[in-house]
Write a protein that holds these residues in place. Structure first.
Motif, PDB file in Angstrom:
ATOM      1  N   ASN A 264      -8.541  18.173   6.563  1.00 23.45           N
ATOM      2  CA  ASN A 264      -8.282  17.205   7.623  1.00 23.45           C
ATOM      3  C   ASN A 264      -6.977  16.484   7.316  1.00 23.45           C
ATOM      4  O   ASN A 264      -6.975  15.386   6.772  1.00 23.45           O
ATOM      5  CB  ASN A 264      -9.425  16.192   7.747  1.00 23.45           C
ATOM      6  N   LYS A 265      -5.867  17.136   7.648  1.00 22.40           N
ATOM      7  CA  LYS A 265      -4.559  16.564   7.357  1.00 22.40           C
ATOM      8  C   LYS A 265      -4.076  15.736   8.536  1.00 22.40           C
ATOM      9  O   LYS A 265      -4.198  16.135   9.694  1.00 22.40           O
ATOM     10  CB  LYS A 265      -3.547  17.658   7.032  1.00 22.40           C
ATOM     11  N   TYR A 266      -3.508  14.579   8.198  1.00 22.78           N
ATOM     12  CA  TYR A 266      -3.003  13.648   9.202  1.00 22.78           C
ATOM     13  C   TYR A 266      -1.542  13.301   8.916  1.00 22.78           C
ATOM     14  O   TYR A 266      -1.119  13.271   7.757  1.00 22.78           O
ATOM     15  CB  TYR A 266      -3.828  12.357   9.195  1.00 22.78           C
ATOM     16  N   ASP A 267      -0.813  13.021   9.997  1.00 20.38           N
ATOM     17  CA  ASP A 267       0.557  12.527   9.899  1.00 20.38           C
ATOM     18  C   ASP A 267       0.629  11.133  10.509  1.00 20.38           C
ATOM     19  O   ASP A 267       0.017  10.864  11.551  1.00 20.38           O
ATOM     20  CB  ASP A 267       1.537  13.442  10.640  1.00 20.38           C
ATOM     21  N   LEU A 268       1.397  10.249   9.871  1.00 20.84           N
ATOM     22  CA  LEU A 268       1.568   8.892  10.379  1.00 20.84           C
ATOM     23  C   LEU A 268       2.446   8.915  11.628  1.00 20.84           C
ATOM     24  O   LEU A 268       3.487   9.581  11.657  1.00 20.84           O
ATOM     25  CB  LEU A 268       2.209   8.012   9.305  1.00 20.84           C
ATOM     26  N   VAL A 269       2.050   8.170  12.666  1.00 14.25           N
ATOM     27  CA  VAL A 269       2.871   8.066  13.877  1.00 14.25           C
ATOM     28  C   VAL A 269       3.295   6.627  14.156  1.00 14.25           C
ATOM     29  O   VAL A 269       4.269   6.400  14.887  1.00 14.25           O
ATOM     30  CB  VAL A 269       2.151   8.647  15.113  1.00 14.25           C
ATOM     31  N   ALA A 270       2.579   5.639  13.585  1.00 15.65           N
ATOM     32  CA  ALA A 270       2.942   4.231  13.809  1.00 15.65           C
ATOM     33  C   ALA A 270       2.465   3.388  12.636  1.00 15.65           C
ATOM     34  O   ALA A 270       1.381   3.606  12.100  1.00 15.65           O
ATOM     35  CB  ALA A 270       2.348   3.712  15.109  1.00 15.65           C
ATOM     36  N   ASN A 271       3.295   2.420  12.253  1.00 17.12           N
ATOM     37  CA  ASN A 271       2.984   1.542  11.126  1.00 17.12           C
ATOM     38  C   ASN A 271       3.410   0.117  11.480  1.00 17.12           C
ATOM     39  O   ASN A 271       4.603  -0.188  11.549  1.00 17.12           O
ATOM     40  CB  ASN A 271       3.719   2.013   9.858  1.00 17.12           C
ATOM     41  N   ILE A 272       2.438  -0.762  11.745  1.00 17.40           N
ATOM     42  CA  ILE A 272       2.713  -2.149  12.115  1.00 17.40           C
ATOM     43  C   ILE A 272       2.806  -3.009  10.859  1.00 17.40           C
ATOM     44  O   ILE A 272       1.969  -2.899   9.955  1.00 17.40           O
ATOM     45  CB  ILE A 272       1.619  -2.686  13.060  1.00 17.40           C
TER      46      ILE A 272
ATOM     47  N   VAL B 160       0.852  -1.188   0.000  1.00 22.36           N
ATOM     48  CA  VAL B 160       0.000   0.000   0.000  1.00 22.36           C
ATOM     49  C   VAL B 160       0.887   1.236   0.000  1.00 22.36           C
ATOM     50  O   VAL B 160       1.754   1.391   0.871  1.00 22.36           O
ATOM     51  CB  VAL B 160      -0.928   0.018   1.232  1.00 22.36           C
ATOM     52  N   ASN B 161       0.685   2.093  -0.983  1.00 15.24           N
ATOM     53  CA  ASN B 161       1.431   3.350  -1.059  1.00 15.24           C
ATOM     54  C   ASN B 161       0.678   4.421  -0.278  1.00 15.24           C
ATOM     55  O   ASN B 161      -0.482   4.716  -0.571  1.00 15.24           O
ATOM     56  CB  ASN B 161       1.599   3.777  -2.513  1.00 15.24           C
ATOM     57  N   PHE B 162       1.333   4.988   0.705  1.00 19.07           N
ATOM     58  CA  PHE B 162       0.678   5.959   1.583  1.00 19.07           C
ATOM     59  C   PHE B 162       1.648   7.081   1.932  1.00 19.07           C
ATOM     60  O   PHE B 162       2.866   6.887   1.943  1.00 19.07           O
ATOM     61  CB  PHE B 162       0.192   5.266   2.861  1.00 19.07           C
ATOM     62  N   PRO B 163       1.127   8.259   2.241  1.00 18.37           N
ATOM     63  CA  PRO B 163       1.993   9.361   2.675  1.00 18.37           C
ATOM     64  C   PRO B 163       2.332   9.232   4.150  1.00 18.37           C
ATOM     65  O   PRO B 163       1.500   8.805   4.958  1.00 18.37           O
ATOM     66  CB  PRO B 163       1.144  10.601   2.408  1.00 18.37           C
ATOM     67  N   VAL B 164       3.550   9.585   4.501  1.00 15.08           N
ATOM     68  CA  VAL B 164       3.964   9.602   5.900  1.00 15.08           C
ATOM     69  C   VAL B 164       3.503  10.890   6.578  1.00 15.08           C
ATOM     70  O   VAL B 164       3.201  10.898   7.770  1.00 15.08           O
ATOM     71  CB  VAL B 164       5.491   9.427   6.002  1.00 15.08           C
ATOM     72  N   LYS B 165       3.429  11.974   5.810  1.00  9.74           N
ATOM     73  CA  LYS B 165       2.961  13.255   6.333  1.00  9.74           C
ATOM     74  C   LYS B 165       1.914  13.837   5.386  1.00  9.74           C
ATOM     75  O   LYS B 165       1.883  13.534   4.193  1.00  9.74           O
ATOM     76  CB  LYS B 165       4.122  14.247   6.503  1.00  9.74           C
ATOM     77  N   ASN B 166       1.056  14.668   5.962  1.00 10.83           N
ATOM     78  CA  ASN B 166       0.067  15.441   5.196  1.00 10.83           C
ATOM     79  C   ASN B 166      -0.908  14.573   4.405  1.00 10.83           C
ATOM     80  O   ASN B 166      -1.182  14.834   3.226  1.00 10.83           O
ATOM     81  CB  ASN B 166       0.777  16.420   4.249  1.00 10.83           C
ATOM     82  N   LEU B 167      -1.432  13.552   5.056  1.00 11.29           N
ATOM     83  CA  LEU B 167      -2.522  12.786   4.450  1.00 11.29           C
ATOM     84  C   LEU B 167      -3.786  13.640   4.522  1.00 11.29           C
ATOM     85  O   LEU B 167      -4.319  13.893   5.601  1.00 11.29           O
ATOM     86  CB  LEU B 167      -2.716  11.472   5.210  1.00 11.29           C
TER      87      LEU B 167
ATOM     88  N   GLN C  65      -3.322  16.789  12.354  1.00 12.04           N
ATOM     89  CA  GLN C  65      -2.488  17.955  12.603  1.00 12.04           C
ATOM     90  C   GLN C  65      -3.270  18.979  13.402  1.00 12.04           C
ATOM     91  O   GLN C  65      -4.463  19.194  13.180  1.00 12.04           O
ATOM     92  CB  GLN C  65      -2.009  18.559  11.281  1.00 12.04           C
ATOM     93  N   GLN C  66      -2.570  19.630  14.317  1.00 10.90           N
ATOM     94  CA  GLN C  66      -3.220  20.643  15.172  1.00 10.90           C
ATOM     95  C   GLN C  66      -3.345  21.959  14.433  1.00 10.90           C
ATOM     96  O   GLN C  66      -2.444  22.353  13.714  1.00 10.90           O
ATOM     97  CB  GLN C  66      -2.415  20.824  16.470  1.00 10.90           C
TER      98      GLN C  66
END
Length: 441
Positions: free
Chosen positions: A380-388, A360-367, A440-441
């Motif tokens: 609604n921007k999100y940043d990855l914090v954990a990837n199992i 799966v191709n995904f962004p680490v920042k600014n999803l 993101q805050q």
């Protein structure tokens, strides 16, 4: 045998109460045995039971050899150990008071405070707020290892890697972690699981550990009991199932407490909402703590590694795509502060389990989830914090996790005791199984 053990326990408690009434207090300069304390052998991660009677009542740790014994009265196992082994300094694992045996006096000395803090790590609000701002590297007591609090390895206690990756992932969720670092937040909760998770959280983030790793043994014992052995030591399980069970159980246990019922940290961090749309029925809204994403079937004959973008599989929740299984549509109506995604890699039939190897191709920042879910009007921007990640064959293999260290803005790869810095590019080329994104805050 049980009756005899109970008699010893009652006798020990009665004698200890008598000792408390006539207890003497002595200063350090008058105690000749403090130099026998051996911090190298002290380990407070394991179940606090007497090594002789196996009772968990009124247990003391010998600060010379590290073993646990019950009581300190004249007929107690700790008292007997002090005479037979010549070990004289003991700490009560609940009250944290230190005594000299067989004399029975309490030792008051600030040099023992580091032991108390390892036994029961403490944080105040200011310390908690600084954890993600400035990296503070620490050195284990024996000097053999430097570690960054919050990024310590966890012992794999017989196939417990599925638990370890979930714990390490949840340690990246700042408000969830902060809640459990302050025991006053849940002091009235009666759940052993909640308190054991809090203890483990404080040990992972403690800056003055005697060693650079932590054993989740007591937490695993609480998990086995609370799950009625659904998750147990020695049996490999699925981290997605464990994450779902753990969050729902903690949520229910906190709800049972009237003081924190309306301020549930699981709700605050992870709960979102989606609509289930059917052509012949009204839409129904359902809360969620995790979203499951379906991977496309891999080609039967292809030498290349199949890939898909997160955007494509997230269309499942755009309100337009029809589910092939249930013939319904899903539309996210409210996003949580921390979004947990689960890639459905494993399919089971009557004979075996298959694993989908699709990357799966995904962004680490600014999803930007506004691009994925048309209903959302604002950014609604999100940043990855954990990837199992799962490595190996289905039903076998092992789990590891990539986590982002906020204080350094550096990624680390963690697998049980192994903790190694890695590049952000390495996070995206693995077979992601479960992820946590932070808004993101």
């Amino acid at each position: 045998m049980t009756m005899k053990r109970q008699d010893v326990t009652n006798t020990t408690n009665d004698e200890d109460q008598q000792l408390i009434k006539k207890q003497k207090v002595i200063e350090t300069s008058s105690c000749p045995y403090l130099d026998t304390v051996n911090r190298h052998v002290l380990d407070f991660d394991f179940e606090k039971c007497c090594s002789v009677s196996l009772s968990n009542l009124n247990v003391y740790a010998c600060l010379v050899c590290g073993k646990y014994f019950q009581g300190r009265g004249h007929k107690s196992h700790a008292y007997t150990h002090s005479l037979e082994a010549g070990h004289h300094v003991f700490i009560n694992l609940r009250s944290e008071k230190v005594y000299c045996l067989p004399d029975g006096y309490e030792i008051i000395d600030p040099s023992l405070d580091d032991i108390r803090h390892v036994l029961n790590p403490r944080f105040n609000t200011d310390q908690v707020l600084q954890l993600d701002k400035n990296p503070q590297w620490s050195r284990a007591f024996d000097g053999s290892q430097y570690y960054l609090p919050g990024l310590v390895g966890l012992n794999n206690i017989k196939e417990s890697d599925f638990v370890n990756v979930v714990i390490q992932s949840l340690m990246r969720v700042t408000p969830f972690r902060n809640f459990f670092l302050i025991p006053e937040n849940y002091k009235d909760c009666k759940s052993i699981l909640v308190h054991r998770f809090g203890e483990l959280t404080r040990k992972i983030w403690h800056a003055k550990n005697f060693k650079g790793h932590v054993s989740p043994h007591e937490f695993l014992q609480a998990v086995m009991k609370a799950s009625r052995s659904r998750f147990r030591i020695g049996v490999q399980s699925d981290p997605v199932e464990f994450m779902s069970w753990l969050l729902n159980t903690i949520q229910a246990d906190l709800k049972s407490n009237s003081r924190i019922r309306n301020n549930n940290i699981v709700h605050q961090c992870f709960q979102g909402e989606f609509e289930v749309l059917k052509d012949d029925a009204d839409a129904s809204r359902m809360p969620f703590l995790m979203l499951g994403l379906d991977l496309p079937a891999p080609p039967l004959c292809n030498d290349t590694i199949p890939q898909v973008s997160l955007f494509n599989i997230f269309k499942k929740f755009d309100g337009e795509t029809v589910s092939e299984v249930a013939r319904v549509r899903y539309r996210v109506t409210r996003l949580p502060r921390h979004l947990i995604l689960h890639m459905r890699r494993f399919t089971k039939n009557d004979f075996f389990v298959e694993k989908n190897p699709t990357i799966v191709n995904f962004p680490v920042k600014n999803l930007e989830l506004k691009d994925y879910i048309p209903l959302l009007a604002t950014s609604n921007k999100y940043d990855l914090v954990a990837n199992i990640v799962h490595d190996g064959k289905p039903g076998e293999g092992s789990y590891r996790v990539f986590v982002r260290c906020k204080s350094e803005e550096v990624w680390y790869e963690m697998q049980d005791l192994r903790v190694a810095e890695t590049l952000p590019e390495m996070v995206g080329i693995s077979e992601a199984y479960m992820q946590i994104y932070e808004k993101q805050q």
